[in-house]
Design a protein around this motif. Structure first.
Motif, PDB file in Angstrom:
ATOM      1  N   ARG A  72       0.799  -1.222   0.000  1.00 42.19           N
ATOM      2  CA  ARG A  72       0.000   0.000   0.000  1.00 42.19           C
ATOM      3  C   ARG A  72       0.836   1.278   0.000  1.00 42.19           C
ATOM      4  O   ARG A  72       0.325   2.342  -0.332  1.00 42.19           O
ATOM      5  CB  ARG A  72      -0.959  -0.001   1.178  1.00 42.19           C
ATOM      6  N   ASN A  73       2.100   1.218   0.365  1.00 47.61           N
ATOM      7  CA  ASN A  73       2.895   2.441   0.538  1.00 47.61           C
ATOM      8  C   ASN A  73       4.035   2.550  -0.470  1.00 47.61           C
ATOM      9  O   ASN A  73       4.718   1.551  -0.763  1.00 47.61           O
ATOM     10  CB  ASN A  73       3.479   2.492   1.941  1.00 47.61           C
ATOM     11  N   PHE A  74       4.254   3.765  -0.941  1.00 45.34           N
ATOM     12  CA  PHE A  74       5.311   3.995  -1.933  1.00 45.34           C
ATOM     13  C   PHE A  74       5.879   5.398  -1.716  1.00 45.34           C
ATOM     14  O   PHE A  74       5.578   6.329  -2.441  1.00 45.34           O
ATOM     15  CB  PHE A  74       4.720   3.843  -3.338  1.00 45.34           C
ATOM     16  N   PRO A  75       6.734   5.574  -0.711  1.00 40.13           N
ATOM     17  CA  PRO A  75       7.259   6.913  -0.417  1.00 40.13           C
ATOM     18  C   PRO A  75       8.297   7.382  -1.425  1.00 40.13           C
ATOM     19  O   PRO A  75       9.056   6.575  -1.968  1.00 40.13           O
ATOM     20  CB  PRO A  75       7.879   6.733   0.977  1.00 40.13           C
ATOM     21  N   LEU A  76       8.326   8.679  -1.629  1.00 40.16           N
ATOM     22  CA  LEU A  76       9.324   9.326  -2.494  1.00 40.16           C
ATOM     23  C   LEU A  76      10.302  10.075  -1.601  1.00 40.16           C
ATOM     24  O   LEU A  76       9.895  10.880  -0.765  1.00 40.16           O
ATOM     25  CB  LEU A  76       8.639  10.298  -3.455  1.00 40.16           C
ATOM     26  N   ILE A  77      11.578   9.794  -1.792  1.00 37.13           N
ATOM     27  CA  ILE A  77      12.620  10.357  -0.924  1.00 37.13           C
ATOM     28  C   ILE A  77      13.541  11.249  -1.746  1.00 37.13           C
ATOM     29  O   ILE A  77      14.024  10.851  -2.812  1.00 37.13           O
ATOM     30  CB  ILE A  77      13.441   9.227  -0.280  1.00 37.13           C
TER      31      ILE A  77
END
Lengths: 114, 111
Positions: A72-77
Protein backbone atom coordinates in the motif's frame (compact mmCIF):
# COMPACT_ATOMS: atom_id res chain seq x y z
CA UNK A 1 -13.57 5.24 -0.14
CA UNK A 2 -11.00 4.04 -2.70
CA UNK A 3 -8.21 6.57 -2.84
CA UNK A 4 -4.55 7.44 -3.11
CA UNK A 5 -3.37 9.61 -0.22
CA UNK A 6 -0.31 11.81 -0.41
CA UNK A 7 1.24 13.87 2.35
CA UNK A 8 2.06 16.64 2.76
CA UNK A 9 0.06 18.73 0.25
CA UNK A 10 2.51 21.61 0.45
CA UNK A 11 6.16 21.57 1.44
CA UNK A 12 8.77 24.31 1.51
CA UNK A 13 12.31 23.28 2.29
CA UNK A 14 15.90 24.35 1.82
CA UNK A 15 18.57 22.91 -0.43
CA UNK A 16 20.13 19.76 0.96
CA UNK A 17 17.60 18.97 3.68
CA UNK A 18 16.36 15.41 3.23
CA UNK A 19 12.63 14.97 2.86
CA UNK A 20 10.07 12.24 2.29
CA UNK A 21 6.69 12.49 0.59
CA UNK A 22 4.39 9.67 1.61
CA UNK A 23 1.92 7.86 -0.64
CA UNK A 24 -0.61 5.26 0.37
CA UNK A 25 -3.40 3.50 -1.54
CA UNK A 26 -6.25 1.36 -0.22
CA UNK A 27 -7.21 -0.37 -3.48
CA UNK A 28 -4.78 -3.29 -3.25
CA UNK A 29 -3.10 -2.09 -6.45
CA UNK A 30 0.14 -3.76 -7.45
CA UNK A 31 1.39 -0.87 -9.59
CA UNK A 32 2.40 2.46 -8.07
CA UNK A 33 4.21 5.37 -9.64
CA UNK A 34 5.50 8.87 -8.99
CA UNK A 35 5.22 11.73 -11.47
CA UNK A 36 6.36 15.29 -11.45
CA UNK A 37 4.43 17.97 -13.28
CA UNK A 38 6.09 21.09 -14.60
CA UNK A 39 4.56 23.79 -16.85
CA UNK A 40 4.71 22.82 -20.51
CA UNK A 41 6.24 19.42 -19.77
CA UNK A 42 3.19 17.45 -18.71
CA UNK A 43 3.52 14.51 -16.36
CA UNK A 44 6.90 12.84 -16.28
CA UNK A 45 7.46 9.54 -14.52
CA UNK A 46 10.11 9.47 -11.79
CA UNK A 47 9.95 5.90 -10.49
CA UNK A 48 7.47 3.08 -10.59
CA UNK A 49 6.89 -0.19 -8.79
CA UNK A 50 5.12 -3.28 -10.05
CA UNK A 51 4.96 -4.95 -6.65
CA UNK A 52 6.54 -5.17 -3.21
CA UNK A 53 10.34 -4.87 -3.36
CA UNK A 54 10.24 -4.24 -7.13
CA UNK A 55 11.06 -0.69 -8.26
CA UNK A 56 12.30 0.76 -11.54
CA UNK A 57 13.45 4.09 -12.88
CA UNK A 58 11.14 6.21 -14.98
CA UNK A 59 12.14 9.03 -17.28
CA UNK A 60 13.49 11.47 -14.67
CA UNK A 61 14.85 9.49 -11.68
CA UNK A 62 17.95 11.56 -10.88
CA UNK A 63 17.91 12.96 -7.35
CA UNK A 64 15.07 10.72 -6.14
CA UNK A 65 14.73 7.44 -4.29
CA UNK A 66 11.75 5.22 -3.61
CA UNK A 67 10.98 2.10 -1.62
CA UNK A 68 8.16 -0.45 -1.68
CA UNK A 69 8.28 -2.43 1.53
CA UNK A 70 4.51 -2.81 1.71
CA UNK A 71 1.97 -3.08 -1.07
CA UNK A 72 0.00 0.00 0.00
CA UNK A 73 2.89 2.44 0.54
CA UNK A 74 5.31 3.99 -1.93
CA UNK A 75 7.26 6.91 -0.42
CA UNK A 76 9.32 9.33 -2.49
CA UNK A 77 12.62 10.36 -0.92
CA UNK A 78 14.74 13.36 -1.82
CA UNK A 79 18.08 12.83 -0.09
CA UNK A 80 19.50 16.24 -0.96
CA UNK A 81 16.84 18.42 -2.59
CA UNK A 82 17.87 21.11 -5.05
CA UNK A 83 15.90 24.06 -6.47
CA UNK A 84 15.37 22.25 -9.80
CA UNK A 85 13.24 19.73 -7.91
CA UNK A 86 10.69 22.43 -7.18
CA UNK A 87 7.60 20.96 -8.79
CA UNK A 88 4.15 19.46 -8.33
CA UNK A 89 4.38 15.76 -7.50
CA UNK A 90 1.70 13.12 -7.99
CA UNK A 91 1.57 9.57 -6.75
CA UNK A 92 -0.62 7.16 -8.70
CA UNK A 93 -1.63 3.51 -8.64
CA UNK A 94 -3.31 0.95 -10.88
CA UNK A 95 -3.94 -2.77 -11.25
CA UNK A 96 -0.84 -4.12 -12.96
CA UNK A 97 -1.12 -6.44 -15.93
CA UNK A 98 -4.71 -5.56 -16.73
CA UNK A 99 -5.60 -3.81 -19.95
CA UNK A 100 -8.02 -1.02 -19.23
CA UNK A 101 -6.87 -0.35 -15.70
CA UNK A 102 -6.54 3.42 -15.30
CA UNK A 103 -4.16 5.31 -13.08
CA UNK A 104 -5.67 6.72 -9.91
CA UNK A 105 -3.92 9.87 -8.73
CA UNK A 106 -3.34 11.34 -5.31
CA UNK A 107 -4.08 15.01 -4.65
CA UNK A 108 -0.53 16.11 -5.28
CA UNK A 109 2.31 17.60 -3.29
CA UNK A 110 3.60 21.04 -4.20
CA UNK A 111 7.26 21.16 -3.28
CA UNK A 112 9.36 24.32 -3.17
CA UNK A 113 13.11 24.04 -2.62
CA UNK A 114 14.89 27.32 -1.85
CA UNK B 1 10.26 3.61 -25.34
CA UNK B 2 6.84 5.08 -25.87
CA UNK B 3 6.47 8.69 -26.98
CA UNK B 4 3.14 10.52 -26.97
CA UNK B 5 2.55 13.78 -28.81
CA UNK B 6 -0.52 15.93 -28.29
CA UNK B 7 -2.01 18.81 -30.27
CA UNK B 8 -2.96 21.56 -29.93
CA UNK B 9 -1.28 22.85 -26.81
CA UNK B 10 -4.03 25.44 -26.32
CA UNK B 11 -7.56 25.51 -27.66
CA UNK B 12 -10.25 28.14 -27.29
CA UNK B 13 -13.84 27.47 -28.35
CA UNK B 14 -17.15 29.21 -27.94
CA UNK B 15 -19.62 27.66 -25.55
CA UNK B 16 -21.73 25.13 -27.40
CA UNK B 17 -19.09 24.41 -30.05
CA UNK B 18 -17.12 21.17 -30.34
CA UNK B 19 -13.51 20.64 -29.31
CA UNK B 20 -11.10 18.05 -30.67
CA UNK B 21 -7.71 17.12 -29.20
CA UNK B 22 -5.41 14.74 -31.02
CA UNK B 23 -2.64 12.46 -29.81
CA UNK B 24 -0.17 10.19 -31.53
CA UNK B 25 1.86 7.38 -29.99
CA UNK B 26 4.93 5.51 -31.15
CA UNK B 27 4.84 2.04 -29.58
CA UNK B 28 2.50 -0.34 -31.37
CA UNK B 29 2.48 -2.54 -28.22
CA UNK B 30 0.47 0.08 -26.31
CA UNK B 31 -3.05 -1.22 -25.81
CA UNK B 32 -4.81 1.23 -23.51
CA UNK B 33 -5.40 4.95 -24.01
CA UNK B 34 -6.96 7.01 -21.22
CA UNK B 35 -7.80 10.70 -21.20
CA UNK B 36 -7.48 12.79 -18.06
CA UNK B 37 -8.91 16.18 -17.17
CA UNK B 38 -7.04 18.38 -14.74
CA UNK B 39 -8.61 21.45 -13.24
CA UNK B 40 -6.43 24.15 -11.75
CA UNK B 41 -4.72 22.97 -8.57
CA UNK B 42 -6.30 19.53 -8.68
CA UNK B 43 -5.24 16.01 -9.60
CA UNK B 44 -5.76 14.53 -13.06
CA UNK B 45 -9.03 12.64 -13.24
CA UNK B 46 -10.00 10.00 -15.77
CA UNK B 47 -12.79 11.12 -18.10
CA UNK B 48 -12.80 8.42 -20.76
CA UNK B 49 -10.57 5.61 -22.00
CA UNK B 50 -10.33 3.18 -24.88
CA UNK B 51 -8.68 -0.19 -25.40
CA UNK B 52 -6.84 -1.14 -28.55
CA UNK B 53 -9.52 -3.60 -29.67
CA UNK B 54 -12.13 -0.81 -29.90
CA UNK B 55 -12.32 1.95 -32.50
CA UNK B 56 -14.63 4.38 -30.75
CA UNK B 57 -16.19 4.95 -27.36
CA UNK B 58 -18.73 7.52 -26.30
CA UNK B 59 -19.94 8.80 -22.93
CA UNK B 60 -22.56 11.53 -23.19
CA UNK B 61 -20.80 14.62 -24.64
CA UNK B 62 -17.36 12.99 -24.71
CA UNK B 63 -16.05 10.50 -27.26
CA UNK B 64 -12.69 8.99 -28.06
CA UNK B 65 -11.61 7.47 -31.37
CA UNK B 66 -8.60 5.25 -32.00
CA UNK B 67 -6.81 4.49 -35.25
CA UNK B 68 -4.32 1.70 -34.47
CA UNK B 69 -2.86 1.64 -37.95
CA UNK B 70 -1.95 5.31 -37.86
CA UNK B 71 -1.22 5.19 -34.11
CA UNK B 72 -3.37 8.13 -33.21
CA UNK B 73 -6.36 8.74 -30.98
CA UNK B 74 -8.56 11.76 -30.43
CA UNK B 75 -10.83 13.25 -27.79
CA UNK B 76 -14.05 14.86 -28.96
CA UNK B 77 -16.14 17.08 -26.71
CA UNK B 78 -19.47 18.27 -28.08
CA UNK B 79 -21.70 21.10 -26.82
CA UNK B 80 -18.87 22.50 -24.73
CA UNK B 81 -19.65 24.23 -21.46
CA UNK B 82 -17.56 26.61 -19.31
CA UNK B 83 -16.94 23.79 -16.81
CA UNK B 84 -15.13 21.88 -19.56
CA UNK B 85 -12.32 24.46 -19.29
CA UNK B 86 -9.27 22.59 -17.98
CA UNK B 87 -6.05 20.93 -19.09
CA UNK B 88 -6.55 17.61 -20.85
CA UNK B 89 -3.90 14.89 -21.03
CA UNK B 90 -3.82 11.84 -23.23
CA UNK B 91 -1.79 8.80 -22.27
CA UNK B 92 -0.69 5.46 -23.67
CA UNK B 93 -0.06 2.32 -21.67
CA UNK B 94 0.59 -1.37 -22.10
CA UNK B 95 -1.24 -3.68 -19.73
CA UNK B 96 -1.84 -1.07 -17.07
CA UNK B 97 1.74 -0.04 -16.52
CA UNK B 98 4.20 2.59 -17.64
CA UNK B 99 1.72 5.24 -18.63
CA UNK B 100 3.29 7.85 -20.90
CA UNK B 101 1.48 11.16 -21.05
CA UNK B 102 1.19 13.80 -23.71
CA UNK B 103 2.22 17.36 -22.77
CA UNK B 104 -1.38 18.48 -22.31
CA UNK B 105 -3.93 20.76 -23.98
CA UNK B 106 -5.33 23.80 -22.22
CA UNK B 107 -8.98 24.10 -23.26
CA UNK B 108 -10.80 27.36 -22.69
CA UNK B 109 -14.54 27.50 -23.29
CA UNK B 110 -15.62 31.09 -23.79
CA UNK B 111 -19.15 32.07 -22.68
Amino acid sequence: EAQVTQNPRYLITVTGKKLTVTCSQNMNHEYMSWYRQDPGLGLRQIYYSMNVEVTDKGDVPEGYKVSRKEKRNFPLILESPSPNQTSLYFCASSLWGRVGSPLHFGNGTRLTVT
Amino acid sequence: GENVEQHPSTLSVQEGDSAVIKCTYSDSASNYFPWYKQELGKRPQLIIDIRSNVGEKKDQRIAVTLNKTAKHFSLHITETQPEDSAVYFCAASMNGQNFVFGPGTRLSVLP
